[in-house]
Design a protein around this motif. Structure first.
Motif, PDB file in Angstrom:
ATOM      1  N   ARG A  96      34.937  21.378  25.673  1.00 32.55           N
ATOM      2  CA  ARG A  96      35.220  21.020  27.037  1.00 32.55           C
ATOM      3  C   ARG A  96      34.163  20.788  28.300  1.00 32.55           C
ATOM      4  O   ARG A  96      34.157  19.941  28.914  1.00 32.55           O
ATOM      5  CB  ARG A  96      35.965  22.009  28.138  1.00 32.55           C
ATOM      6  N   GLN A  99      32.661  17.419  27.261  1.00 31.84           N
ATOM      7  CA  GLN A  99      33.768  16.202  27.411  1.00 31.84           C
ATOM      8  C   GLN A  99      33.387  15.820  28.874  1.00 31.84           C
ATOM      9  O   GLN A  99      34.066  14.840  29.627  1.00 31.84           O
ATOM     10  CB  GLN A  99      35.351  16.840  27.557  1.00 31.84           C
ATOM     11  N   LYS A 100      33.603  16.899  30.013  1.00 32.86           N
ATOM     12  CA  LYS A 100      33.354  17.240  31.102  1.00 32.86           C
ATOM     13  C   LYS A 100      32.089  16.602  31.669  1.00 32.86           C
ATOM     14  O   LYS A 100      31.959  15.687  32.388  1.00 32.86           O
ATOM     15  CB  LYS A 100      33.193  18.068  32.020  1.00 32.86           C
ATOM     16  N   THR A 273      32.737  23.761  34.999  1.00 40.33           N
ATOM     17  CA  THR A 273      33.265  23.970  33.162  1.00 40.33           C
ATOM     18  C   THR A 273      32.263  24.557  32.498  1.00 40.33           C
ATOM     19  O   THR A 273      32.602  25.419  31.367  1.00 40.33           O
ATOM     20  CB  THR A 273      33.207  22.464  33.138  1.00 40.33           C
ATOM     21  N   SER A 277      33.173  27.492  29.830  1.00 40.30           N
ATOM     22  CA  SER A 277      32.873  26.932  28.814  1.00 40.30           C
ATOM     23  C   SER A 277      32.550  28.507  28.088  1.00 40.30           C
ATOM     24  O   SER A 277      32.607  28.841  26.811  1.00 40.30           O
ATOM     25  CB  SER A 277      32.205  26.345  27.999  1.00 40.30           C
ATOM     26  N   SER A 320      44.625  27.967  27.711  1.00 43.98           N
ATOM     27  CA  SER A 320      44.553  26.575  26.727  1.00 43.98           C
ATOM     28  C   SER A 320      44.855  26.404  25.461  1.00 43.98           C
ATOM     29  O   SER A 320      44.031  25.885  24.971  1.00 43.98           O
ATOM     30  CB  SER A 320      43.337  26.437  27.343  1.00 43.98           C
ATOM     31  N   LYS A 322      42.729  27.607  23.284  1.00 47.26           N
ATOM     32  CA  LYS A 322      40.775  27.894  22.746  1.00 47.26           C
ATOM     33  C   LYS A 322      40.644  29.236  22.498  1.00 47.26           C
ATOM     34  O   LYS A 322      40.179  29.520  21.616  1.00 47.26           O
ATOM     35  CB  LYS A 322      39.845  27.463  23.808  1.00 47.26           C
TER      36      LYS A 322
END
Length: 809
Positions: A96, A99-100, A273, A277, A320, A322
């Motif tokens: 993530r 990706q961000k 983010t 993470s 999510s 995760k």
């Protein structure tokens, strides 16, 4: 109520465990047990008094002799060379986050295309060379963002790299804590054994334990770390505000388990983010975790409303997919005396909070010579976050329908339920300390002072009331009530509790009622329902007359209890049962205790008709009934002050702009000044009513009800502004004076019904002109800095009204 026997042992609930050296000693629950009182932490020799012993003890820790090695922990491996680098690598490799970074780089490229920096917009003029330039620019931005993220990660993550460091840190922290809290840190053997079993199972599944403590002092996270170390549990990573990350101390805490985080994220998508993470990384790898549900420290002694910032990240990790699961463990930390209370009172009275720095930290060193009693830490039974989510999802889907149009209502409901569930369970396992018992008794008695024997009798009565509410009293083996009270008086000290000399009996009085209120508030969660019911009935009792005139119809009592519960919804954590069920259960208890008498219909329906004082309670001088009222009266007073303060938002006569917006901070300061004046002039009974937290809650409630409107901007330098809603605007007479009528006045009067009567406050019709005139006087300067309504502000506020926004940390 019989007289007490001061030599009898006090009935203290809960079994304690003491760890001394390599031995575990259990304190029996029964008051007849013979185990000596011990602390979880062993007191170390002092360098000045026993230098050789002190050096020997330090050596045992540095070199890791026996349990001090901390190399056979329950949980994932921590404190080894390279731990920080491994953690940083795992965080930076999170999907993530990558990706961000890619998404933000692409957006920036698109902006530069629109600005013409990277060629013309659209595909018509795009060439292979231009495409390569744009791709290269995107890679360049991604590299820059990656570098920023790496720097932020390095500053954020805890750095558990050295086992030698943590051994020495444990020794140092124990030295500090056991000097300040000379009676040590106590825990429950049953809870600790259960926690170790849960930790062993979680370690096998590579699951994290998420400790969620209440927050009253900086000692909170120190005590939990010391407990985990001494019991051989993997230390949790502790969320800490970056205001504590100052030189020397910041680095020490970061290497002992602290992770630094901004107090507010704003609109920084990369930082948000990155935090998510880091949470994902910790929970995916089974590292224990700790954060405070309330966000900041409670300055009032009672639990604050939950803050959902960090909780939302933890919940997102599970929602999510995760993270498969994590274990939630609510924790209560209670103190005989809290180190920071002096500074709390200063802040509550409006003085700015001092900035955290090394000099301020060192200036607190004088507390090491104090004797602050003991710390009691209690652990609620841990539970699965995944199972909680699944259970709540089923309930929410039933209420919202099988196909909700958005995930936001579901997430919001889950988050809110999670926060209040944890707070409720913290209250469930909290123990009432002796200082809280003594402070509560002193603040709930009429008169100037109380004799020693009466103080002991009321402490024993309060202990029984606590246990009847399934509360817990701090365990003190087989000490008598008199000894426990003496120890509490010694810890509180003469600055809080005064003693009158030269009398036939030792007589005590509340020297500093404001500070004592902090300790009283540690018990109030147990009696909120009783206090609401008694204060509702008090609206009749205060009018005087015989028993019939002081009886209240059940419907009227229920309506006023509802009014008060709405008034205090930001103050207390209420039971999850319905209002009707809670009132009936509370009345049954008060009836059983012969405090209230309830009359019911004769038709067999068991429907309540009226509620009044029990004859036995009336004969005893209302001491138990008054106890419950005394608990709530300061909060009623603060709510009344908050409501009357709103008169200051009324534009003065002949003011040109009726839509003026006033600075919120300036208004809050004026409201405190208004309250202090009312107190010293005799129109306010409790000085603690002027504390800024209570007023802040009152104004927040007024905003929710639409009495005031607050305009906020996301710009950092923009200050919030407020105004009184037109429907609540008071009317003036031809002389420009306030007319005591209208919605705002009726609201103030409704609160005033349950305010305490007495010699400390003048009552009567003159309060209308006196208090309202003072509001006009104190608030007259507010409109000098008023600004006109900005274009579109009202429309934006109407659009935002009712929308719940995500809270900051």
């Amino acid at each position: 109520m019989g007289r007490s026997n001061p030599t009898a042992p006090i009935a203290m609930a809960g079994t304690d465990i003491a760890i001394v050296g390599d031995n575990i000693q259990v304190h029996p629950s029964s008051i007849g047990g013979q185990s000596p009182e011990q602390s979880l932490l062993e007191p170390y020799a002092r360098f000045r008094e026993e230098p050789l012993s002190a050096l020997q003890e330090l050596g045992l820790h540095v070199f890791g002799t026996e349990w001090r090695s901390y190399d056979k922990i329950v949980g994932q491996e921590i404190f080894y060379p390279g731990f920080s680098e491994n953690m940083k690598s795992m965080v930076m490799s999170q999907g993530r986050l990558r990706q961000k970074i890619s998404e933000l780089a692409l957006k920036r490229v698109e902006v530069e295309i629109v600005e013409g920096v990277l060629g013309p917009k659209g595909l018509e003029g795009e060439t292979p060379e231009l495409r390569r330039k744009r791709v290269e620019r995107r890679r360049q931005i991604e590299a820059q963002l990656t570098q920023v993220a790496e720097e932020w990660t390095d500053n954020m993550i805890c750095k558990m790299d050295s086992r030698y460091f943590i051994r020495g840190a444990y020794y140092l922290a124990t030295q500090l804590v056991t000097r300040a809290y000379h009676q040590g840190i106590h825990v429950s053997s049953d809870e600790v054994l259960r926690l170790r079993h849960v930790a062993e199972e979680a370690a096998k599944k590579k699951q994290s334990i998420i400790f969620l403590p209440c927050h009253r002092s900086h000692i909170d996270y120190v005590s939990l770390q010391l407990i985990c170390y001494r019991l051989g549990l993997a230390l949790p990573t502790v969320v800490a505000g970056d205001n504590l990350n100052f030189p020397v101390v910041g680095s020490f805490l970061q290497h002992a388990g602290a992770m630094w985080i901004r107090r507010s994220f704003g609109d920084d998508q990369l930082y948000t983010t990155l935090v998510q993470s880091y949470m994902d990384t910790l929970l995916q790898n089974g590292f224990n975790f700790e954060c405070f549900v309330e966000g900041g420290r409670s300055r009032t002694g009672k639990l604050l409303q939950p803050k959902f910032g960090i909780l939302s990240f933890l919940l997102e990790s599970v929602l999510s997919g995760k993270v498969q699961d994590a274990i939630i463990c609510p924790v209560s930390t209670q103190y005989d005396k809290v180190i920071e209370v002096d500074s709390y009172i200063s802040e509550l009275l409006g003085r700015p909070k001092p900035k955290e720095d090394l000099m301020g930290f060192l200036s607190a060193s004088n507390v090491l010579s104090w004797k602050l009693g003991r710390v009691d830490v209690r652990f609620h039974e841990p539970w699965s976050l995944r199972e909680f989510v699944q259970d709540q999802q089923t309930r929410v889907i039933k209420s919202l329908g099988p196909s909700p149009t958005s995930d936001m209502p579901l997430k919001r409901r889950l988050l809110t339920t999670l926060g209040y569930k944890v707070l409720s369970e913290i209250n469930d396992v909290s123990v009432v300390m002796p200082t809280a018992l003594v402070g509560t008794v002193l603040l709930t008695l009429r008169g100037r002072g109380v004799g020693k024997s009466e103080l002991i009798r009321r402490v024993e009565w309060l202990c029984e009331r606590v246990k009847s509410r399934n509360g817990r009293i701090a365990h003190f083996a087989n000490f008598s009530t008199e000894v426990v009270v003496d120890r509490a008086l010694d810890v509180l000290g003469p600055k809080l509790v005064g003693r009158v000399e030269g009398l036939p009996e030792d007589t005590y009085f509340a020297e500093d009622r404001f500070q004592l209120s902090f300790y009283r508030n540690m018990t109030i969660h147990l009696f909120v329902s009783q206090a609401l019911v008694c204060c509702a009935l008090y609206t009749k009792v205060k009018l005087g007359g015989g028993p019939e005139s002081q009886t209240m119809a059940y419907g009227e009592l229920r309506d006023y209890v509802f009014f008060l519960s709405q008034l205090f919804r930001a103050e207390f954590i209420f039971p999850t049962t319905s209002l009707e069920e809670n009132i009936r259960t509370t009345l049954q208890g008060l009836e059983r205790d012969r405090i209230l008498v309830v009359s019911r219909k004769d038709d067999g329906s068991d429907e309540i008709e009226t509620v009044g004082l029990h004859p036995a309670e009336r004969a005893s001088g209302r001491e138990d009934f008054d106890f419950y009222c005394f608990l709530l009266w300061p909060f009623i007073e603060a709510s009344w002050l908050g409501a009357v303060s709103l008169y200051m938002l009324t534009p003065p006569p002949f003011h040109l702009d009726a839509d003026s917006w006033l600075d919120v901070s300036t208004f809050h300061n004026k409201a405190q000044l208004f309250g202090k004046t009312l107190y010293h002039q005799g129109d306010l009974s409790y000085f603690e009513a002027v504390n800024k937290e209570a007023l802040k809650n009152a104004f927040s409630r007024s905003e929710e009800e639409g009495i005031i409107t607050v305009a906020r901007s996301k710009e950092a330098k923009s200050t919030p502004r407020m105004r009184l809603d037109k429907e609540w605007m008071p009317r003036r007479d031809h002389d420009g004076k306030f007319v005591p009528e209208g919605k705002l006045w009726e609201f103030c009067e409704e609160i005033s019904k349950s305010r305490r009567e007495g010699k400390n406050r003048r009552d009567g019709t003159t309060v209308q002109t006196r208090v309202l005139g003072l509001a006009e006087l104190v608030g007259k300067d507010l409109f000098e800095g008023a600004v006109p309504q900005a274009d579109g502000v009202a429309k934006k506020l109407r659009r935002r009204k009712g929308i719940q926004t995500k809270a900051n940390l």
